[in-house]
Design a protein around this motif. Sequence first.
Motif, PDB file in Angstrom:
ATOM      1  N   GLY A 165      39.068  36.080  38.672  1.00 35.43           N
ATOM      2  CA  GLY A 165      38.228  37.065  37.985  1.00 35.43           C
ATOM      3  C   GLY A 165      37.289  36.445  36.979  1.00 35.43           C
ATOM      4  N   GLU A 166      37.823  35.539  36.163  1.00 36.12           N
ATOM      5  CA  GLU A 166      36.991  34.900  35.137  1.00 36.12           C
ATOM      6  C   GLU A 166      35.889  34.058  35.769  1.00 36.12           C
ATOM      7  OE1 GLU A 166      39.919  32.836  32.832  1.00 36.12           O
ATOM      8  OE2 GLU A 166      40.789  34.713  32.087  1.00 36.12           O
ATOM      9  N   HIS A 183      29.046  43.775  50.066  1.00 33.17           N
ATOM     10  CA  HIS A 183      29.531  44.897  50.870  1.00 33.17           C
ATOM     11  C   HIS A 183      30.931  45.333  50.449  1.00 33.17           C
ATOM     12  CE1 HIS A 183      26.005  44.334  53.318  1.00 33.17           C
ATOM     13  NE2 HIS A 183      26.323  43.059  53.471  1.00 33.17           N
ATOM     14  N   ILE A 184      31.163  45.367  49.129  1.00 32.98           N
ATOM     15  CA  ILE A 184      32.401  45.909  48.569  1.00 32.98           C
ATOM     16  C   ILE A 184      32.012  46.894  47.462  1.00 32.98           C
ATOM     17  CG2 ILE A 184      33.812  43.897  49.143  1.00 32.98           C
ATOM     18  CD1 ILE A 184      33.657  43.026  46.224  1.00 32.98           C
ATOM     19  N   SER A 185      32.948  47.716  47.045  1.00 34.25           N
ATOM     20  CA  SER A 185      32.622  48.701  46.016  1.00 34.25           C
ATOM     21  C   SER A 185      32.534  48.042  44.637  1.00 34.25           C
ATOM     22  CB  SER A 185      33.658  49.824  45.986  1.00 34.25           C
ATOM     23  OG  SER A 185      34.879  49.348  45.451  1.00 34.25           O
ATOM     24  N   VAL A 186      31.755  48.675  43.784  1.00 26.04           N
ATOM     25  CA  VAL A 186      31.605  48.192  42.412  1.00 26.04           C
ATOM     26  C   VAL A 186      32.961  48.218  41.700  1.00 26.04           C
ATOM     27  CG1 VAL A 186      30.511  48.640  40.172  1.00 26.04           C
ATOM     28  CG2 VAL A 186      29.200  48.944  42.286  1.00 26.04           C
ATOM     29  N   SER A 187      33.710  49.288  41.900  1.00 27.45           N
ATOM     30  CA  SER A 187      35.007  49.399  41.216  1.00 27.45           C
ATOM     31  C   SER A 187      35.976  48.315  41.683  1.00 27.45           C
ATOM     32  CB  SER A 187      35.610  50.790  41.404  1.00 27.45           C
ATOM     33  OG  SER A 187      35.832  51.053  42.768  1.00 27.45           O
ATOM     34  N   TYR A 188      35.960  47.976  42.966  1.00 24.39           N
ATOM     35  CA  TYR A 188      36.842  46.924  43.480  1.00 24.39           C
ATOM     36  C   TYR A 188      36.454  45.569  42.888  1.00 24.39           C
ATOM     37  CZ  TYR A 188      39.574  44.135  46.779  1.00 24.39           C
ATOM     38  OH  TYR A 188      40.455  43.245  47.346  1.00 24.39           O
ATOM     39  N   LEU A 189      35.161  45.273  42.837  1.00 19.24           N
ATOM     40  CA  LEU A 189      34.703  44.015  42.247  1.00 19.24           C
ATOM     41  C   LEU A 189      35.077  43.951  40.766  1.00 19.24           C
ATOM     42  CD1 LEU A 189      33.258  41.310  42.434  1.00 19.24           C
ATOM     43  CD2 LEU A 189      31.086  42.530  42.090  1.00 19.24           C
ATOM     44  N   ALA A 190      34.932  45.065  40.063  1.00 17.04           N
ATOM     45  CA  ALA A 190      35.302  45.100  38.644  1.00 17.04           C
ATOM     46  C   ALA A 190      36.795  44.827  38.471  1.00 17.04           C
ATOM     47  CB  ALA A 190      34.926  46.444  38.031  1.00 17.04           C
ATOM     48  N   GLU A 191      37.622  45.392  39.347  1.00 17.80           N
ATOM     49  CA  GLU A 191      39.065  45.152  39.273  1.00 17.80           C
ATOM     50  C   GLU A 191      39.405  43.695  39.562  1.00 17.80           C
ATOM     51  OE1 GLU A 191      41.128  49.358  40.454  1.00 17.80           O
ATOM     52  OE2 GLU A 191      40.125  48.254  42.077  1.00 17.80           O
ATOM     53  N   ILE A 192      38.697  43.090  40.484  1.00 21.83           N
ATOM     54  CA  ILE A 192      38.905  41.661  40.772  1.00 21.83           C
ATOM     55  C   ILE A 192      38.535  40.848  39.544  1.00 21.83           C
ATOM     56  CG2 ILE A 192      38.149  39.686  42.148  1.00 21.83           C
ATOM     57  CD1 ILE A 192      37.676  41.705  44.473  1.00 21.83           C
ATOM     58  N   GLU A 193      37.387  41.139  38.945  1.00 15.90           N
ATOM     59  CA  GLU A 193      36.946  40.392  37.763  1.00 15.90           C
ATOM     60  C   GLU A 193      37.920  40.541  36.598  1.00 15.90           C
ATOM     61  OE1 GLU A 193      32.953  40.970  36.436  1.00 15.90           O
ATOM     62  OE2 GLU A 193      32.087  40.080  38.240  1.00 15.90           O
ATOM     63  N   ARG A 194      38.591  41.673  36.499  1.00 18.90           N
ATOM     64  CA  ARG A 194      39.573  41.872  35.428  1.00 18.90           C
ATOM     65  C   ARG A 194      40.938  41.284  35.765  1.00 18.90           C
ATOM     66  NH1 ARG A 194      37.279  47.203  35.433  1.00 18.90           N
ATOM     67  NH2 ARG A 194      39.151  47.955  36.509  1.00 18.90           N
ATOM     68  N   GLY A 195      41.080  40.725  36.955  1.00 19.17           N
ATOM     69  CA  GLY A 195      42.347  40.135  37.362  1.00 19.17           C
ATOM     70  C   GLY A 195      43.378  41.160  37.769  1.00 19.17           C
ATOM     71  N   GLU A 196      42.931  42.340  38.154  1.00 17.58           N
ATOM     72  CA  GLU A 196      43.835  43.432  38.524  1.00 17.58           C
ATOM     73  C   GLU A 196      44.065  43.537  40.021  1.00 17.58           C
ATOM     74  OE1 GLU A 196      41.947  46.834  36.809  1.00 17.58           O
ATOM     75  OE2 GLU A 196      42.383  46.192  34.760  1.00 17.58           O
ATOM     76  N   LYS A 197      43.183  42.965  40.821  1.00 13.90           N
ATOM     77  CA  LYS A 197      43.307  43.019  42.276  1.00 13.90           C
ATOM     78  C   LYS A 197      43.331  41.604  42.833  1.00 13.90           C
ATOM     79  CE  LYS A 197      43.118  47.468  43.037  1.00 13.90           C
ATOM     80  NZ  LYS A 197      44.175  48.224  43.646  1.00 13.90           N
ATOM     81  N   ASP A 198      44.051  41.445  43.922  1.00 15.13           N
ATOM     82  CA  ASP A 198      44.197  40.163  44.598  1.00 15.13           C
ATOM     83  C   ASP A 198      43.294  40.154  45.832  1.00 15.13           C
ATOM     84  OD1 ASP A 198      45.072  37.747  45.552  1.00 15.13           O
ATOM     85  OD2 ASP A 198      47.138  38.376  45.882  1.00 15.13           O
ATOM     86  N   ALA A 206      31.909  34.776  35.373  1.00 14.20           N
ATOM     87  CA  ALA A 206      31.062  33.715  34.816  1.00 14.20           C
ATOM     88  C   ALA A 206      29.906  33.381  35.760  1.00 14.20           C
ATOM     89  CB  ALA A 206      31.900  32.472  34.533  1.00 14.20           C
ATOM     90  N   GLU A 207      30.196  33.292  37.052  1.00 11.96           N
ATOM     91  CA  GLU A 207      29.138  32.991  38.031  1.00 11.96           C
ATOM     92  C   GLU A 207      28.127  34.129  38.106  1.00 11.96           C
ATOM     93  OE1 GLU A 207      28.530  30.126  39.603  1.00 11.96           O
ATOM     94  OE2 GLU A 207      30.252  29.290  38.548  1.00 11.96           O
ATOM     95  N   ARG A 208      28.612  35.350  38.091  1.00 10.32           N
ATOM     96  CA  ARG A 208      27.703  36.505  38.136  1.00 10.32           C
ATOM     97  C   ARG A 208      26.806  36.544  36.906  1.00 10.32           C
ATOM     98  NH1 ARG A 208      28.055  41.243  35.848  1.00 10.32           N
ATOM     99  NH2 ARG A 208      30.280  41.179  35.368  1.00 10.32           N
ATOM    100  N   ASN A 209      27.402  36.349  35.737  1.00 14.29           N
ATOM    101  CA  ASN A 209      26.619  36.363  34.497  1.00 14.29           C
ATOM    102  C   ASN A 209      25.642  35.199  34.440  1.00 14.29           C
ATOM    103  OD1 ASN A 209      27.750  38.720  33.461  1.00 14.29           O
ATOM    104  ND2 ASN A 209      29.438  37.627  32.498  1.00 14.29           N
TER     105      ASN A 209
END
Length: 99
Positions: free
Chosen positions: A19-20, A41-56, A24-27
Motif C-alpha cells: 500500500g505504501e 480497471h479496478i474500483s477506486v474504493s478497492y485501490l484505496a483499500e489496497i493503499e491503506r493495507g486493508e486488502k491483499d 508513493a508511486e501514485r503521488n
Amino acid sequence: MKVEMQPRRERTDLLAAIGETLRAERNARGLTLREVAERSHISVSYLAEIERGEKDPSSRVLESVAHGLEMEVSDLLVRIAVALEPAPVLPVTESLAAA
C-alpha cells in the motif's frame, strides 16, 4: 556484553509495504486514485483499500496497477521488496550516540 537494538519501523508487513509503495508511486506521478483505478480497471474504493493495507491484491491486480502507474510490474515488485527490507541492526552505543 554487546547489546544490539533494531530501530523501530512502522508497519513492515507485506500489505502495508504494498500500500505504501503504491501510494508513493501514485503521488510521485501526480496521479489521483481515480486516474490510477480507471487505468488499472479496478474500483477506486478497492485501490484505496489496497493503499491503506486493508486488502491483499492478487498478482493480477498488482500487474494491472503497475500498468495504471505506467511502470513495469518488476519495478513495482522491487520497490515493494525494498520497503520490506529490515532496518539495519545498530549497536546500542551507536543508537544512543545519535540521540
